[in-house]
Design an enzyme around this catalytic site. Structure first.
Site, PDB file in Angstrom:
ATOM      1  CE  LYS A 170      39.519 -19.398 -22.580  1.00  0.00           C
ATOM      2  NZ  LYS A 170      40.430 -18.686 -21.635  1.00  0.00           N
ATOM      3  CB  SER A 225      43.843  -9.830 -29.673  1.00  0.00           C
ATOM      4  OG  SER A 225      44.088 -11.218 -29.857  1.00  0.00           O
ATOM      5  CD  GLU A 246      34.474  -5.924 -29.436  1.00  0.00           C
ATOM      6  OE1 GLU A 246      35.515  -5.534 -30.022  1.00  0.00           O
ATOM      7  OE2 GLU A 246      34.306  -5.830 -28.233  1.00  0.00           O
ATOM      8  CB  CYS A 280      37.447  -3.282 -27.986  1.00  0.00           C
ATOM      9  SG  CYS A 280      38.064  -4.869 -27.416  1.00  0.00           S
ATOM     10  CD  GLU A 374      43.215  -2.414 -29.977  1.00  0.00           C
ATOM     11  OE1 GLU A 374      42.161  -2.086 -29.413  1.00  0.00           O
ATOM     12  OE2 GLU A 374      43.372  -3.501 -30.540  1.00  0.00           O
TER      13      GLU A 374
END
Length: 468
Positions: A170, A225, A246, A280, A374
């Protein structure tokens, strides 16, 4: 305009409703993607489950050969896929943009295709013969983000296929088109049901939540996230799914006083601003010793002001827009707050639409929002320090720990400091340079498990020990 269909059980499948995908550079409509329902997802999972026994029993050499063919298909369709990525994600065709992303996807697929997990003999003596085998799990659910839509899809799919699993993927609703096309191309090489895709706008139906709770999905591999990864883990708990997560990073770089500002400026910039900072493992915080702080700032500004920013389809562009308005609004909030506390060295003022110029802000410290949160965009806080121990403490202070870097002419000193950084990957005099033979993953709240290399491949398997 493109209207894509789903791939389920080797067939192209439409949906009753679709959602729009727009170009973040221009706002123009790129195409429509299908809105899968819960029933559609169940059909995709059922197809993958039915295909699993035969795929798992396929000789390893045959699966390897098919994975090698996938590499060729990615190459044969590279320009089409690159243009799709640029039109839906916004990144330029050139530089570290969409052509680079497709090339990276090929490189990872090629390396993964050659990996093996041979049987290990644990004991062979008069007391017994023990062997350790790696067995495929079953159906793997892949949930991918919008920043590297094709490359991360390949990171998820290839090791799953290589180890004998079947897949339901997805992609993000912001960037579904390139992944839909890739799955269509790759699925044509494979037995029906081995690779399936569902897409949705996450409004009426949350496909990710349904996947992470689905009883017939044995593993979820997720990139995104921290907040969403935590929800995936919660939803997966009742079925005891295997997980590779991750998640977010707020990577710190530490510049030691002996570093050469002019020599490191270009690598510092790209460590922070690759993919417009929407990475990331990009550097999100930069700690610079007071003795060279101003020189590093000057060198960064001198380099950054000459990087072309524009429409991704323009061959001259090297950086593009922020991918979506929610991320743009977050970035603007953080930069606006930082402007009241620090000194804007470059940028800081949004352009038209979703364009935001490379932004450098000095005079900040831990506790300021642009340092602690972030940003995932083209803005870098530069923090002055006088004591390297305090810089290390500040770098380690957050609950994330994906990557970090140390910048110095003395590599031994840099390695010694790097060993004390609380993160999964540390680079010396560069940042974010991942590669397919090196395991990649975070510590603390940046994730669970690793990807890449033999260690990443093994995460798509269960261990079975045979005593004889």
């Amino acid at each position: 305009m493109l209207d894509r269909t789903l791939t389920i059980n080797g067939e192209q499948a439409a949906a009753e409703t679709t959602f729009e995908v727009r170009n973040p550079s221009t706002g123009e409509l790129v195409g429509h993607a299908p809105n899968a329902t819960e029933e559609t997802l169940n059909a995709a999972v059922a197809a993958a489950k039915a295909a699993f026994p035969n795929w798992a029993a396929t000789p390893d050499e045959e699966r390897q050969s098919l994975c090698r063919r996938i590499v060729e298909v990615l190459g044969e369709n590279s320009e089409e896929l690159a243009e799709l990525i640029t039109r839906e994600q916004g990144k330029p065709l050139n530089g570290a943009g969409s052509r680079w992303e497709v090339g990276g996807a090929q490189a990872w697929a090629a390396h993964t295709a050659e990996l093996t997990l041979p049987v290990k003999v644990l004991q062979d003596d008069e007391n017994g013969y023990l062997t350790l085998h790696r067995r495929p799990l079953g159906v793997v659910g892949s949930i991918t983000p919008w920043n590297f839509p094709l490359m991360i899809a390949v990171w998820h799919v290839l090791p799953a296929l290589r180890t004998g699993n079947t897949v339901v993927i997805k992609p993000s609703p912001h960037t579904p088109l390139a992944t839909l096309r890739m799955v269509e191309l790759v699925s044509a090489l494979l037995p029906p049901g081995v690779l399936n895709i569902v897409t949705g706008d996450d409004k009426a139906v949350n496909l990710g939540a349904l996947m992470s709770a689905h009883p017939d999905i044995r593993k979820i591999v997720f990139t995104g996230s921290c907040a969403t990864g935590q929800r995936v883990m919660q939803n997966a708990a009742q079925t005891m799914k295997r997980l590779t997560l991750e998640m977010g990073g707020n990577d710190a770089g530490i510049v030691l006083p002996d570093a050469d500002p002019d020599a490191i400026a270009e690598d510092l910039f790209w460590g922070a601003f690759i993919n417009n900072g929407q990475t990331c493992a990009a550097m999100k915080r930069l700690y610079v010793h007071e003795s060279i702080h101003d020189a590093v700032c000057d060198a960064l500004v001198a380099y950054a002001r000459n990087v072309p920013v524009g429409d991704g389809m323009d061959e001259a562009s090297i950086l593009g827009p922020v991918q979506n308005k929610a991320q743009f609004d977050k970035l603007k909030r953080l930069v606006d707050d930082a402007k009241t506390k620090g000194q804007v060295l470059l940028g800081g003022t949004p352009g038209e639409g979703l364009f935001f110029p490379p932004t450098l802000i000095a005079g900040l410290s831990n506790g300021d929002a642009l340092v602690d949160e972030e940003q995932f965009g083209p803005a870098l806080p530069i923090i002055r320090y006088s004591d390297v121990e305090q810089a290390l403490a500040d770098a380690n202070a957050l609950e994330t720990g994906l990557g970090g870097s140390v910048w110095s002419r003395d590599k031994e000193a840099a390695r010694a400091l790097a060993a004390r950084m609380e993160c999964g990957s540390v680079w010396i005099n560069k940042h974010g340079a991942i590669q397919p033979n090196a395991p990649f993953g975070g510590v603390k709240q940046s994730g669970l498990g690793v990807e890449f290399g033999e260690e990443g491949l093994a995460e798509y398997t269960d261990i079975q020990v045979v005593f004889s």
